[in-house]
Design a protein around this motif. Structure first.
Motif, PDB file in Angstrom:
ATOM      1  N   MET A   1      -0.138   9.255 -15.836  1.00  0.00           N
ATOM      2  CA  MET A   1       1.113   8.553 -15.575  1.00  0.00           C
ATOM      3  C   MET A   1       0.987   7.737 -14.288  1.00  0.00           C
ATOM      4  N   ALA A   2       1.416   6.493 -14.337  1.00  0.00           N
ATOM      5  CA  ALA A   2       1.372   5.639 -13.150  1.00  0.00           C
ATOM      6  C   ALA A   2       2.722   5.686 -12.439  1.00  0.00           C
ATOM      7  N   TYR A   3       2.671   5.612 -11.123  1.00  0.00           N
ATOM      8  CA  TYR A   3       3.873   5.593 -10.303  1.00  0.00           C
ATOM      9  C   TYR A   3       4.004   4.199  -9.707  1.00  0.00           C
ATOM     10  N   THR A   4       5.171   3.587  -9.891  1.00  0.00           N
ATOM     11  CA  THR A   4       5.381   2.228  -9.407  1.00  0.00           C
ATOM     12  C   THR A   4       6.005   2.271  -8.020  1.00  0.00           C
ATOM     13  N   LEU A   5       5.466   1.432  -7.171  1.00  0.00           N
ATOM     14  CA  LEU A   5       5.873   1.378  -5.779  1.00  0.00           C
ATOM     15  C   LEU A   5       6.247  -0.061  -5.456  1.00  0.00           C
ATOM     16  N   THR A   6       7.357  -0.265  -4.757  1.00  0.00           N
ATOM     17  CA  THR A   6       7.741  -1.612  -4.326  1.00  0.00           C
ATOM     18  C   THR A   6       7.181  -1.843  -2.930  1.00  0.00           C
ATOM     19  N   ILE A   7       6.427  -2.936  -2.772  1.00  0.00           N
ATOM     20  CA  ILE A   7       5.822  -3.309  -1.495  1.00  0.00           C
ATOM     21  C   ILE A   7       6.527  -4.561  -0.997  1.00  0.00           C
ATOM     22  N   LYS A   8       6.925  -4.560   0.280  1.00  0.00           N
ATOM     23  CA  LYS A   8       7.586  -5.727   0.869  1.00  0.00           C
ATOM     24  C   LYS A   8       6.902  -6.106   2.171  1.00  0.00           C
ATOM     25  N   ASP A   9       6.776  -7.408   2.403  1.00  0.00           N
ATOM     26  CA  ASP A   9       6.373  -7.920   3.713  1.00  0.00           C
ATOM     27  C   ASP A   9       7.653  -8.392   4.376  1.00  0.00           C
ATOM     28  N   GLU A  10       7.917  -7.870   5.566  1.00  0.00           N
ATOM     29  CA  GLU A  10       9.164  -8.201   6.242  1.00  0.00           C
ATOM     30  C   GLU A  10       8.927  -8.669   7.668  1.00  0.00           C
ATOM     31  N   THR A  11       9.934  -9.363   8.212  1.00  0.00           N
ATOM     32  CA  THR A  11       9.948  -9.710   9.630  1.00  0.00           C
ATOM     33  C   THR A  11      10.771  -8.632  10.329  1.00  0.00           C
ATOM     34  N   PHE A  12      10.732  -8.606  11.655  1.00  0.00           N
ATOM     35  CA  PHE A  12      11.488  -7.572  12.362  1.00  0.00           C
ATOM     36  C   PHE A  12      12.993  -7.630  12.124  1.00  0.00           C
ATOM     37  N   GLN A  25      -1.840   5.824  -9.420  1.00  0.00           N
ATOM     38  CA  GLN A  25      -2.063   6.869 -10.426  1.00  0.00           C
ATOM     39  C   GLN A  25      -1.531   8.235 -10.020  1.00  0.00           C
ATOM     40  N   ASN A  26      -1.389   8.488  -8.724  1.00  0.00           N
ATOM     41  CA  ASN A  26      -0.963   9.810  -8.261  1.00  0.00           C
ATOM     42  C   ASN A  26       0.417   9.764  -7.634  1.00  0.00           C
ATOM     43  N   GLU A  27       1.122  10.873  -7.761  1.00  0.00           N
ATOM     44  CA  GLU A  27       2.456  10.986  -7.176  1.00  0.00           C
ATOM     45  C   GLU A  27       2.367  11.188  -5.663  1.00  0.00           C
ATOM     46  N   LEU A  28       1.314  11.860  -5.211  1.00  0.00           N
ATOM     47  CA  LEU A  28       1.100  12.102  -3.787  1.00  0.00           C
ATOM     48  C   LEU A  28      -0.071  11.241  -3.320  1.00  0.00           C
ATOM     49  N   ALA A  37      -4.858  -0.006  -2.121  1.00  0.00           N
ATOM     50  CA  ALA A  37      -4.417  -0.483  -3.439  1.00  0.00           C
ATOM     51  C   ALA A  37      -3.764  -1.854  -3.333  1.00  0.00           C
ATOM     52  N   ARG A  38      -2.969  -2.058  -2.289  1.00  0.00           N
ATOM     53  CA  ARG A  38      -2.288  -3.344  -2.091  1.00  0.00           C
ATOM     54  C   ARG A  38      -3.308  -4.466  -1.871  1.00  0.00           C
ATOM     55  N   VAL A  39      -4.244  -4.257  -0.956  1.00  0.00           N
ATOM     56  CA  VAL A  39      -5.236  -5.289  -0.634  1.00  0.00           C
ATOM     57  C   VAL A  39      -6.119  -5.564  -1.850  1.00  0.00           C
ATOM     58  N   ASN A  40      -6.547  -4.522  -2.558  1.00  0.00           N
ATOM     59  CA  ASN A  40      -7.374  -4.716  -3.754  1.00  0.00           C
ATOM     60  C   ASN A  40      -6.648  -5.533  -4.812  1.00  0.00           C
ATOM     61  N   LYS A  41      -5.342  -5.263  -5.009  1.00  0.00           N
ATOM     62  CA  LYS A  41      -4.561  -6.022  -5.993  1.00  0.00           C
ATOM     63  C   LYS A  41      -4.456  -7.493  -5.579  1.00  0.00           C
ATOM     64  N   GLU A  42      -4.194  -7.752  -4.300  1.00  0.00           N
ATOM     65  CA  GLU A  42      -4.081  -9.128  -3.823  1.00  0.00           C
ATOM     66  C   GLU A  42      -5.386  -9.894  -4.014  1.00  0.00           C
ATOM     67  N   GLU A 111       0.814  11.585   4.263  1.00  0.00           N
ATOM     68  CA  GLU A 111       1.050  11.669   2.817  1.00  0.00           C
ATOM     69  C   GLU A 111       2.422  11.125   2.450  1.00  0.00           C
ATOM     70  N   VAL A 112       2.463  10.481   1.287  1.00  0.00           N
ATOM     71  CA  VAL A 112       3.695   9.895   0.764  1.00  0.00           C
ATOM     72  C   VAL A 112       3.901  10.426  -0.647  1.00  0.00           C
ATOM     73  N   LEU A 113       5.063  11.017  -0.898  1.00  0.00           N
ATOM     74  CA  LEU A 113       5.413  11.492  -2.232  1.00  0.00           C
ATOM     75  C   LEU A 113       6.210  10.385  -2.915  1.00  0.00           C
ATOM     76  N   LEU A 114       5.637   9.811  -3.966  1.00  0.00           N
ATOM     77  CA  LEU A 114       6.263   8.687  -4.651  1.00  0.00           C
ATOM     78  C   LEU A 114       7.338   9.163  -5.614  1.00  0.00           C
ATOM     79  N   ASN A 115       8.451   8.433  -5.616  1.00  0.00           N
ATOM     80  CA  ASN A 115       9.479   8.651  -6.627  1.00  0.00           C
ATOM     81  C   ASN A 115       9.878   7.274  -7.131  1.00  0.00           C
ATOM     82  N   GLY A 116      10.803   7.203  -8.021  1.00  0.00           N
ATOM     83  CA  GLY A 116      11.171   5.921  -8.627  1.00  0.00           C
ATOM     84  C   GLY A 116      11.693   4.873  -7.668  1.00  0.00           C
ATOM     85  N   SER A 117      12.096   5.276  -6.462  1.00  0.00           N
ATOM     86  CA  SER A 117      12.693   4.309  -5.544  1.00  0.00           C
ATOM     87  C   SER A 117      11.939   4.154  -4.224  1.00  0.00           C
ATOM     88  N   THR A 118      10.711   4.658  -4.149  1.00  0.00           N
ATOM     89  CA  THR A 118       9.949   4.546  -2.908  1.00  0.00           C
ATOM     90  C   THR A 118       9.668   3.083  -2.595  1.00  0.00           C
TER      91      THR A 118
END
Length: 131
Positions: A1-12, A25-28, A37-42, A111-118
């Motif tokens: 099962m894949a866990y989807t994560l929202t990534i944002k680039d923000e200013t201060f 792929q992992n929840e933890l 994972a972010r850099v590899n995808k980009e 460590e980060v525990l991923l959930n649907g809204s992370t």
């Protein structure tokens, strides 16, 4: 099962510059796993099309910062391993901050525990140069 994560680039002030979805792929996972994972995808997306501009966390070598991202002097494939190394090194040297659900991450092995809204936000402080 894949866990989807929202990534944002923000200013201060909290303005979102760029947003993407990332499947892990992992929840933890660790902060290092997320950055890698972010850099590899980009890099993978850039290398498929070789567009004029590279929009990523880390500035590739032989490129200049532009409003639309980084313009490479020569359109060529970017080395993902080198980009990941530079991105991890920049994190360790405070080149950017990583916030997980608005809480600052202190280390790569946190460590980060991923959930649907992370949500993970990257706050860039200076331009980063890499591979």
């Amino acid at each position: 099962m894949a866990y989807t994560l929202t990534i944002k680039d923000e200013t201060f002030p909290g303005k979102v510059l760029h947003q993407m979805e990332l499947a892990l792929q992992n929840e933890l996972v660790t902060v290092e796993d997320i950055i890698e994972a972010r850099v590899n995808k980009e890099v993978e997306e850039y290398n498929k099309k070789l567009p004029q501009y590279y929009n990523g966390l880390v500035q590739p070598t032989d490129s200049e910062a532009m409003l639309n991202g980084y313009k490479l002097k020569e359109r060529k494939k970017i080395d993902p391993e080198k980009q990941v190394y530079v991105a991890l090194d920049a994190f360790l040297n405070n080149g950017y901050f990583v916030l997980v659900d608005n809480k600052q991450s202190e280390s790569l092995d946190e460590e980060v525990l991923l959930n649907g809204s992370t949500t993970v936000s990257f706050l860039k402080l200076t331009p980063l140069v890499g591979g």
